[in-house]
Design a protein around this motif. Structure first.
Motif, mmCIF file in Angstrom:
data_model
loop_
_atom_site.group_PDB
_atom_site.id
_atom_site.type_symbol
_atom_site.label_atom_id
_atom_site.label_comp_id
_atom_site.label_asym_id
_atom_site.label_seq_id
_atom_site.Cartn_x
_atom_site.Cartn_y
_atom_site.Cartn_z
ATOM 1 N N ALA A 27 0.858 -24.153 -25.473
ATOM 2 C CA ALA A 27 1.346 -24.927 -24.377
ATOM 3 C C ALA A 27 2.930 -24.476 -24.077
ATOM 4 N N VAL A 28 3.519 -23.950 -25.076
ATOM 5 C CA VAL A 28 4.685 -23.356 -24.836
ATOM 6 C C VAL A 28 4.497 -21.966 -23.822
ATOM 7 N N VAL A 29 3.589 -21.165 -24.301
ATOM 8 C CA VAL A 29 3.437 -19.928 -23.587
ATOM 9 C C VAL A 29 3.082 -20.134 -22.339
ATOM 10 N N ASP A 30 1.991 -21.169 -22.130
ATOM 11 C CA ASP A 30 1.387 -21.539 -20.652
ATOM 12 C C ASP A 30 2.534 -22.061 -19.903
ATOM 13 N N ALA A 31 3.500 -22.863 -20.443
ATOM 14 C CA ALA A 31 4.681 -23.285 -19.543
ATOM 15 C C ALA A 31 5.577 -22.145 -19.096
ATOM 16 N N PHE A 32 5.934 -21.040 -19.972
ATOM 17 C CA PHE A 32 6.520 -20.060 -19.614
ATOM 18 C C PHE A 32 5.852 -19.148 -18.548
ATOM 19 N N GLY A 33 4.633 -18.983 -18.643
ATOM 20 C CA GLY A 33 3.845 -18.316 -17.760
ATOM 21 C C GLY A 33 3.959 -18.820 -16.542
ATOM 22 N N VAL A 34 3.752 -20.108 -16.492
ATOM 23 C CA VAL A 34 3.695 -20.886 -15.129
ATOM 24 C C VAL A 34 4.956 -20.470 -14.243
ATOM 25 N N TYR A 35 5.956 -20.797 -15.259
ATOM 26 C CA TYR A 35 7.482 -20.472 -14.748
ATOM 27 C C TYR A 35 7.460 -19.359 -14.220
ATOM 28 N N VAL A 36 7.198 -18.466 -14.880
ATOM 29 C CA VAL A 36 7.329 -16.843 -14.366
ATOM 30 C C VAL A 36 6.581 -16.754 -12.909
ATOM 31 N N VAL A 37 5.385 -17.409 -12.935
ATOM 32 C CA VAL A 37 4.542 -17.142 -11.949
ATOM 33 C C VAL A 37 4.948 -17.889 -10.702
ATOM 34 N N LEU A 38 5.622 -19.292 -10.804
ATOM 35 C CA LEU A 38 6.385 -19.529 -9.654
ATOM 36 C C LEU A 38 7.631 -18.758 -9.046
ATOM 37 N N ALA A 39 8.393 -18.400 -10.178
ATOM 38 C CA ALA A 39 9.590 -17.619 -9.780
ATOM 39 C C ALA A 39 8.997 -16.175 -9.257
ATOM 40 N N ALA A 40 8.140 -15.730 -9.496
ATOM 41 C CA ALA A 40 7.722 -14.269 -9.031
ATOM 42 C C ALA A 40 7.111 -14.759 -7.545
ATOM 43 N N TRP A 41 6.496 -15.966 -7.351
ATOM 44 C CA TRP A 41 5.968 -16.126 -6.099
ATOM 45 C C TRP A 41 7.296 -16.342 -5.086
ATOM 46 N N ASN A 42 8.626 -16.957 -5.612
ATOM 47 C CA ASN A 42 9.675 -17.186 -4.840
ATOM 48 C C ASN A 42 10.192 -15.805 -4.420
ATOM 49 N N GLU A 43 10.276 -14.809 -5.202
ATOM 50 C CA GLU A 43 10.782 -13.545 -5.048
ATOM 51 C C GLU A 43 9.742 -12.682 -4.483
ATOM 52 N N ARG A 44 8.412 -13.103 -4.240
ATOM 53 C CA ARG A 44 7.390 -12.243 -3.555
ATOM 54 C C ARG A 44 7.147 -11.002 -4.333
ATOM 55 N N SER A 45 7.257 -11.163 -5.671
ATOM 56 C CA SER A 45 6.969 -10.029 -6.660
ATOM 57 C C SER A 45 5.497 -10.196 -7.244
ATOM 58 N N PHE A 46 4.675 -9.711 -6.172
ATOM 59 C CA PHE A 46 3.239 -9.947 -6.678
ATOM 60 C C PHE A 46 2.616 -8.982 -7.854
ATOM 61 N N GLY A 47 3.319 -8.147 -8.021
ATOM 62 C CA GLY A 47 2.823 -7.242 -9.341
ATOM 63 C C GLY A 47 3.051 -8.153 -10.488
ATOM 64 N N ILE A 48 4.187 -8.548 -10.784
ATOM 65 C CA ILE A 48 4.570 -9.422 -11.810
ATOM 66 C C ILE A 48 3.728 -10.591 -11.595
ATOM 67 N N LEU A 49 3.576 -11.320 -10.569
ATOM 68 C CA LEU A 49 2.828 -12.568 -10.602
ATOM 69 C C LEU A 49 1.340 -12.295 -11.026
ATOM 70 N N TRP A 50 0.584 -11.275 -10.632
ATOM 71 C CA TRP A 50 -0.833 -11.568 -10.974
ATOM 72 C C TRP A 50 -0.873 -10.801 -12.536
ATOM 73 N N SER A 51 0.190 -9.865 -12.945
ATOM 74 C CA SER A 51 0.033 -9.399 -14.293
ATOM 75 C C SER A 51 0.161 -10.731 -15.306
#
Lengths: 534, 300
Positions: A38-62
């Motif tokens: 759950a912790v890992v997933d929460a962190f992952g979702v946070y990173v995905v959202l942040a990457a979306w904001n920054e339009r960093s799609f490489g990081i998002l999909w990884s």
């Protein structure tokens, strides 16, 4: 599927099917796993959202891929081995394997000073950098304002209205601002910066540009005296359709070339370029460009000499000492051994720094005390500096060789030596024909890794001599004791002492990898240390 | 003792005990001589740095008279610098990294040792290949990767100690997996099979049985990882940019490189303190370290 039925029953049943995964029972272990994921997933979702904001799609999909993999592995019954490997593998993939491939990619680009962004960013930077005050443009009464520390300007425009903005926010009309005799006295939403404040942040104020509108071509407001603002416009105009830059003052048209720069017909280029793939240019530069090729050859030879001599000297001394102390009747063996291991137990960076002080030309202990004030340039003469590096590395490395040689000597079974004695071999013969071959077989893999380690012994060289003394040709920041890895560091310009050239530095990294990898692979194959992977 | 042995061995004319002395010198005496010479060679820089750290004044020149005066001012002065911050950073980074390395490496080694799965051989071989490309060679790419990551998650970007730990953990599998893999193989499989029959789960077998049996190799790997992280310079230098985040290697280098002469006493005091944790660990555990170093090679 049948296991799903049994999951509801919590009572432990010895006869339970062995195929039932513990993942489906609500045991403490399962709960712990659930919480961790759950912790890992929460962190992952946070990173995905942040990457979306920054339009960093490489990081998002990884991140999405990593998350999917983690959830699959830990909730599936099949991927048992991966459950154990995945944590390390995730780090390995991101921080080692990706990085290796990225090094490979950068090696084929011109990434570096003047080429460190995308084309859009380069166009924008060019427009901004080439702004000039529009000739004969009108001036506006101006005050410096601040919005929570961020500086901005407020001006009275041609209609007598007040407009305000900052570097990030273009000018916009402000209602209810008060103007007293052409001087702005209050701007809602901003604080006025007084004279003293302007003086304190003078550099920031003169560098500040507040865009007139969202369109970069409309120019921006700048000021030199914090009282009057002028409109600055770029002398360059970007034509999106034709993909060209035009200098409005001279009329010269610049078109993009293969090197990621805008180039005019006469061959002149604009200062800011962008990253493009340049093929083998970096490798050609390393081997062909006189500025780099000459030092490169010298450094390559010295790197080999350094690595080979380091292994050789430390091994010979270590072996000699191992033989000397491989004598049961010798009293105090353990004391000698412990004291001699000290250099190996000292963090190498400390050793190198301490020696740089000991070998200092004028004040160092070696020159001043041991040699009675002789000012021998240990670290500043090309030959002596090389000797000094080998000497210090001998000091650092012999205890390790001493340890492994001792280990290897003691591992040689006594009956083999006895057999040799019975066959009539003398001491020397036994040594040459029995002990030495056995010893070399045992230590060969360690000698290879020691070679590879010294080939890239950055810390020692960087901290002892910094690569110096410099080569006579000062156009590149390289010196006589630089080895390949310190050469890569200097050329990359990552510490700000030289123009950045990530492309060339990465290309050299690849060259080092190929050299070390080839040598290690051949050597390891010879010594067959791969054998025990079954 | 060695000085005594050196003189008699040169004049063998002494009529009495000639044979025994000569023999002693040829058999053992010269070994003591060699021992003393190399102990001096090995230890004198360390003695020097301890003396320099205690020398008042703190310049390079002033440190040359060994133990001429003893003064703890340099140690006290460390308190006014960022030294203890660097010390804390280094300990934190090295401890977390070595714990992570042990956990990840042991888990991977266990999987490779106990399970037979497709891609196992390829996995082991690729690990061997990957570790030939040390992270320090890729420092440019690491810098650029963290630059990009930092835009998204600042905690994983440049100048973050967490990011540095992550980079170090990227190398956790490499060489350590092999070291542990060999050791795991020496633990008899019958043990886990017996436990399995008794109803233990995979996780129970791993955490409560296997890990306890392989403690020696865990200690060695943790220790080696601690020591190498402690002294790592190039990646730390690139990642950690503000002085308060530096490690000892980066910080002490900055002292020596900027003004060698003026900071020497401070540096020497810092060096002595920095060397102590590693030195003590090493001397207490040298038996295991040496065993671990040679275990992998002597076998092949």
């Amino acid at each position: 599927m049948s296991s799903q039925l049994t999951t509801q029953r919590v009572e432990p049943e010895p006869a339970e099917s062995p195929r039932t995964s513990h993942a489906r029972t609500w045991s403490a272990g399962f709960l712990a796993k659930l919480a961790l994921l759950a912790v890992v997933d929460a962190f992952g979702v946070y990173v995905v959202l942040a990457a979306w904001n920054e339009r960093s799609f490489g990081i998002l999909w990884s991140m999405v891929a990593l998350l999917a993999a983690a959830n699959y592995v830990y909730f599936s019954k099949r991927a048992l081995a991966l459950k154990y490997i995945l944590p390390g593998l995730a780090f390995l993939l991101v921080f080692q394997i990706y990085v290796v491939f990225y090094t490979g990619y950068v090696a084929f680009t011109n990434y570096g000073d003047g080429h460190n962004s995308t084309k859009e960013q380069a166009v924008e930077a060019l427009l901004v950098q080439n702004e000039r005050r529009v000739e004969g443009s009108e001036s506006f009464p101006l005050v410096v304002v601040s919005d929570g520390g961020e500086l901005g300007f407020a001006i009275v425009d041609a209609d007598g209205d007040v407009e305000a903005g900052t570097a990030d926010r273009p000018l916009a009309g402000v209602d209810d601002a008060s103007v007293d005799d052409g001087v702005i006295t209050a701007v809602p939403g901003f604080e006025l910066v007084d004279r003293q404040g302007v003086l304190e942040r003078q550099d920031e104020v003169t560098a500040l540009r507040v865009p007139v509108s969202d369109d970069a071509e409309d120019g921006s407001i700048r000021t030199t005296d914090a009282r009057t603002g002028y409109v600055y416009e770029s002398v360059l105009v970007y034509d999106e359709a034709a993909d060209t830059m035009t200098d409005t003052t001279t009329g010269v048209v610049y078109a993009p070339n293969d090197d990621g720069q805008f180039e005019a017909e006469d061959g002149s280029t604009l200062a800011v370029g962008w990253r493009v793939v340049v093929g083998f240019d970096n490798f050609v530069t390393a081997f062909g460009d006189a500025r780099y090729a000459q030092p490169f050859v010298a450094i390559l030879l010295w790197t080999f000499a350094f690595a080979i001599l380091s292994v050789l000297t430390t091994f010979l001394l270590g072996l000699f000492l191992a033989i000397t102390f491989n004598e049961d009747r010798l009293r105090g063996r353990r004391i000698y051994r412990t004291l001699m291991i000290l250099p190996y137990a000292l963090p190498p960076f400390l050793a190198a720094l301490i020696w740089s002080g000991l070998l200092n030309r004028r004040f160092g202990f070696i020159n001043e005390v041991l040699l009675g004030g002789a000012e021998i340039p240990w670290l500043t003469d090309p030959t002596l500096a090389k000797l000094a590096i080998l000497g210090v590395n001998l000091w650092l490395g012999f205890p390790y060789m001493f340890l492994i040689c001792t280990g290897a000597l003691q591992a040689i079974p006594g009956d083999v030596l006895e057999a040799a004695q019975i066959d009539g071999a003398g001491r020397v013969r036994t040594w040459r024909s029995v002990v030495l071959p056995l010893l070399l077989v045992a230590t060969a893999p360690l000698l290879i890794s020691s070679f590879a380690f010294n080939f890239n012994n950055f810390t020692l060289v960087y901290m002892l001599t910094g690569g110096g003394p410099r080569f006579a040709d000062a156009s590149v920041p390289l010196g006589h004791t630089d080895i390949l890895i310190t050469m890569v560091y200097s050329i990359s310009g990552i510490d700000g002492n030289a123009p950045r050239n990530y492309g060339l530095a990465s290309a050299l990294s690849i060259v080092i990898f190929v050299i070390v990898g080839t040598i290690s692979a051949i050597a390891f194959r010879r010594t067959r240390s791969l054998e025990d992977i079954n | 003792m060695a000085t005594q042995t050196a003189t008699p061995s040169t004049r063998r004319a002494a009529p009495v005990r000639r044979g025994s002395f000569g023999r002693w010198a040829a058999d053992l005496g010269w070994r003591h001589l060699v021992g003393v010479i190399f102990v001096v060679f090995a230890a004198f820089p360390l003695v020097y740095v301890v003396s320099a750290s205690l020398a008042p004044g703190g310049t390079l020149t002033g440190s040359n008279a060994l133990f001429a005066a003893v003064d703890s001012a340099n140690y006290a002065d460390l308190g006014a610098t960022a030294f203890w911050t660097w010390f804390g950073n280094t300990m934190m980074i090295a401890v977390v990294t070595s714990l992570g390395t042990v956990l990840m490496g042991a888990a991977a080694a266990y999987a490779f040792s106990r399970f037979r799965f497709s891609g196992r051989r390829v996995g082991l071989t690729s690990l061997l290949v990957v570790q030939m490309f040390p992270q320090m060679l890729a420092f440019v790419a690491i810098f650029l990767l963290l630059l990009g990551l930092g835009n998204v998650v600042p905690a994983l970007g440049l100048n973050s100690r967490v990011a540095l730990i992550c980079v170090y953990l990227g190398g956790a599998l490499g060489v350590n997996t092999f070291l542990m893999y060999g050791f795991f193989n020496t633990v008899p499989k019958e043990l886990d099979e017996a436990a399995k029959i008794d109803g233990a789960t995979h996780a129970q077998i791993y955490w409560t049985i296997i890990l306890r049996l392989v403690v020696p190799i865990l200690a060695v790997v943790g220790l080696l990882s601690f020591i190498s992280t402690f002294s790592e310079f190039i990646v730390a230098r690139i990642v950690l940019q503000s002085e308060s985040n530096w490690t000892l290697a980066v910080g002490l280098y900055s002292w020596v490189s900027s003004q060698l002469d003026a900071n020497w006493g401070l540096f020497a005091a810092g060096a002595v303190i920095s060397a102590i944790p590693v030195l003590v660990l090493f001397l207490f555990l040298q038996k295991y370290i040496v065993g671990g170093l040679t275990a992998g090679s002597v076998k092949g």
